[in-house]
Scaffold this motif. Sequence first.
Motif, mmCIF file in Angstrom:
data_model
loop_
_atom_site.group_PDB
_atom_site.id
_atom_site.type_symbol
_atom_site.label_atom_id
_atom_site.label_comp_id
_atom_site.label_asym_id
_atom_site.label_seq_id
_atom_site.Cartn_x
_atom_site.Cartn_y
_atom_site.Cartn_z
ATOM 1 N N TYR A 123 0.834 -1.205 0.000
ATOM 2 C CA TYR A 123 0.000 0.000 0.000
ATOM 3 C C TYR A 123 0.869 1.255 0.000
ATOM 4 N N ARG A 124 1.883 1.280 0.837
ATOM 5 C CA ARG A 124 2.757 2.451 0.911
ATOM 6 C C ARG A 124 3.577 2.613 -0.361
ATOM 7 N N LEU A 125 4.002 1.501 -0.944
ATOM 8 C CA LEU A 125 4.754 1.569 -2.193
ATOM 9 C C LEU A 125 3.905 2.169 -3.305
ATOM 10 N N THR A 126 2.640 1.768 -3.370
ATOM 11 C CA THR A 126 1.740 2.302 -4.385
ATOM 12 C C THR A 126 1.520 3.796 -4.188
ATOM 13 N N LEU A 127 1.365 4.229 -2.948
ATOM 14 C CA LEU A 127 1.160 5.653 -2.679
ATOM 15 C C LEU A 127 2.409 6.466 -3.011
ATOM 16 N N ALA A 128 3.583 5.878 -2.842
ATOM 17 C CA ALA A 128 4.817 6.605 -3.148
ATOM 18 C C ALA A 128 5.075 6.690 -4.648
ATOM 19 N N ALA A 129 4.469 5.791 -5.430
ATOM 20 C CA ALA A 129 4.725 5.767 -6.873
ATOM 21 C C ALA A 129 4.187 7.009 -7.563
ATOM 22 N N ALA A 132 6.410 10.109 -7.148
ATOM 23 C CA ALA A 132 7.674 9.855 -7.832
ATOM 24 C C ALA A 132 7.530 10.051 -9.342
ATOM 25 N N VAL A 133 6.421 9.580 -9.905
ATOM 26 C CA VAL A 133 6.187 9.742 -11.343
ATOM 27 C C VAL A 133 6.014 11.215 -11.695
ATOM 28 N N MET A 134 5.270 11.964 -10.877
ATOM 29 C CA MET A 134 5.071 13.377 -11.139
ATOM 30 C C MET A 134 6.398 14.142 -11.094
ATOM 31 N N LEU A 135 7.229 13.855 -10.103
ATOM 32 C CA LEU A 135 8.527 14.521 -10.007
ATOM 33 C C LEU A 135 9.422 14.160 -11.187
ATOM 34 N N LEU A 136 9.353 12.905 -11.627
ATOM 35 C CA LEU A 136 10.153 12.480 -12.771
ATOM 36 C C LEU A 136 9.727 13.223 -14.035
ATOM 37 N N ASN A 137 8.433 13.323 -14.264
ATOM 38 C CA ASN A 137 7.940 14.035 -15.439
ATOM 39 C C ASN A 137 8.288 15.528 -15.394
ATOM 40 N N PHE A 138 8.120 16.133 -14.227
ATOM 41 C CA PHE A 138 8.441 17.550 -14.098
ATOM 42 C C PHE A 138 9.937 17.793 -14.279
ATOM 43 N N GLY A 139 10.746 16.901 -13.718
ATOM 44 C CA GLY A 139 12.191 17.032 -13.906
ATOM 45 C C GLY A 139 12.602 16.884 -15.363
ATOM 46 N N TYR A 140 11.928 15.984 -16.077
ATOM 47 C CA TYR A 140 12.219 15.821 -17.503
ATOM 48 C C TYR A 140 11.856 17.091 -18.271
ATOM 49 N N PHE A 141 10.721 17.703 -17.918
ATOM 50 C CA PHE A 141 10.318 18.944 -18.576
ATOM 51 C C PHE A 141 11.332 20.062 -18.297
ATOM 52 N N GLY A 168 -1.320 15.577 -9.881
ATOM 53 C CA GLY A 168 -0.713 14.690 -8.898
ATOM 54 C C GLY A 168 -1.585 14.494 -7.676
ATOM 55 N N VAL A 169 -2.252 15.575 -7.220
ATOM 56 C CA VAL A 169 -3.150 15.461 -6.068
ATOM 57 C C VAL A 169 -4.331 14.558 -6.396
ATOM 58 N N LEU A 170 -4.910 14.741 -7.593
ATOM 59 C CA LEU A 170 -6.030 13.887 -7.996
ATOM 60 C C LEU A 170 -5.592 12.435 -8.127
ATOM 61 N N LEU A 171 -4.405 12.226 -8.690
ATOM 62 C CA LEU A 171 -3.894 10.863 -8.828
ATOM 63 C C LEU A 171 -3.638 10.228 -7.470
ATOM 64 N N VAL A 176 -5.036 6.427 -3.146
ATOM 65 C CA VAL A 176 -5.353 6.114 -1.755
ATOM 66 C C VAL A 176 -6.590 5.233 -1.657
ATOM 67 N N TYR A 177 -7.675 5.673 -2.284
ATOM 68 C CA TYR A 177 -8.935 4.936 -2.161
ATOM 69 C C TYR A 177 -8.963 3.710 -3.073
ATOM 70 N N GLY A 178 -8.389 3.839 -4.266
ATOM 71 C CA GLY A 178 -8.382 2.708 -5.188
ATOM 72 C C GLY A 178 -7.529 1.560 -4.691
ATOM 73 N N THR A 179 -6.336 1.864 -4.192
ATOM 74 C CA THR A 179 -5.456 0.814 -3.691
ATOM 75 C C THR A 179 -6.028 0.166 -2.447
ATOM 76 N N ARG A 180 -6.631 0.982 -1.582
ATOM 77 C CA ARG A 180 -7.243 0.424 -0.371
ATOM 78 C C ARG A 180 -8.365 -0.551 -0.731
ATOM 79 N N TRP A 181 -9.198 -0.164 -1.693
ATOM 80 C CA TRP A 181 -10.291 -1.050 -2.132
ATOM 81 C C TRP A 181 -9.733 -2.308 -2.789
ATOM 82 N N TYR A 182 -8.714 -2.137 -3.619
ATOM 83 C CA TYR A 182 -8.126 -3.251 -4.356
ATOM 84 C C TYR A 182 -7.499 -4.277 -3.415
ATOM 85 N N VAL A 183 -6.687 -3.792 -2.474
ATOM 86 C CA VAL A 183 -6.020 -4.697 -1.531
ATOM 87 C C VAL A 183 -7.040 -5.373 -0.622
ATOM 88 N N GLN A 184 -8.048 -4.616 -0.194
ATOM 89 C CA GLN A 184 -9.067 -5.200 0.675
ATOM 90 C C GLN A 184 -9.854 -6.279 -0.056
#
Length: 206
Positions: A123-129, A132-141, A168-171, A176-184
Motif C-alpha cells: 500500500y505504501r509503495l503504491t502511494l509513493a509511486a 515519484a512519477v510526477m517529479l520524474l515528469n516535471f524534472g524531464y520537462f 498529482g493530487v487527484l492521482l 489512496v482509495y483505489g489501492t485500499r479497495w483493491y487490496v481489501q
Amino acid sequence: MQLEDLRQSWLNPPEPVAPINSVQLETLLANRPGLVDKMRRSALWETGFTAMLVVVSPFAFFMVETLIYRVYAVIMLALGLGLLYYYYRMLVMLNRMRLVEGNVRGHLKQLAAGLRAMLRFYYRLTLAAGPAVMLLNFGYFVGRELARPTPFRWKLLFIVGGVFLVFGVLLQLLAVYGTRWYVQRLYGQHLDRLEANLAELDEPTN
C-alpha cells in the motif's frame, strides 16, 4: 516492591491460555483453506501479470527512442523484478498457512501478522509511486527547457508545475482509495475473516 510483586507472581501464577477444543479446531481448519486459497489465487494472478511486465519492459526500452519512455521501461523492469520477489514471499507465506503445525493458533497468528505487514508495504509503495512519477515528469520537462538555446520560459514552467501539482493530487487521491479497495478485495477481507476466527479462539470458553 519488586520482591512483593515477584512473590505475588509465584503465589498467583498467570492463568494458562485455554487450549483449542476439537469443535473450534475443526471450524478453524474448515474455514482456513478456503480463505487462504482465495488469497493465493489473487497472488498468482498478480504474479503472472507482473511477470508479463518484466518480459515486455526490455522490448519497450529498445522500441522507443524518447528518453523519458526509456526511463519508464527501466523503472518498470526494476519494479517488476522487485514485485516478483514480493509475490514469491507472499506465496511462501500463504503456502505455510495451508499447513498444520504444532501450535495452530500461534502459527497462524504469526503468519497473518506477517502477511498484514506485507500488505501495508504494498500500500505504501503504491502511494509513493504517484509523487515519484510526477517529479520524474516535471524534472524531464525542466531538463528539456534548460537544454533549449532560447531563454528559459519561467511562465510556462509555473503553468506546467501547477498542472502537474493538480493532476498529482487527484492521482494520489485515486491511489489512496483505489489501492485500499483493491487490496481489501483481493486479500484484506479474507485476512480479516481469518483473524476474526483466531480472535474467537482466544476468547475464554465457559
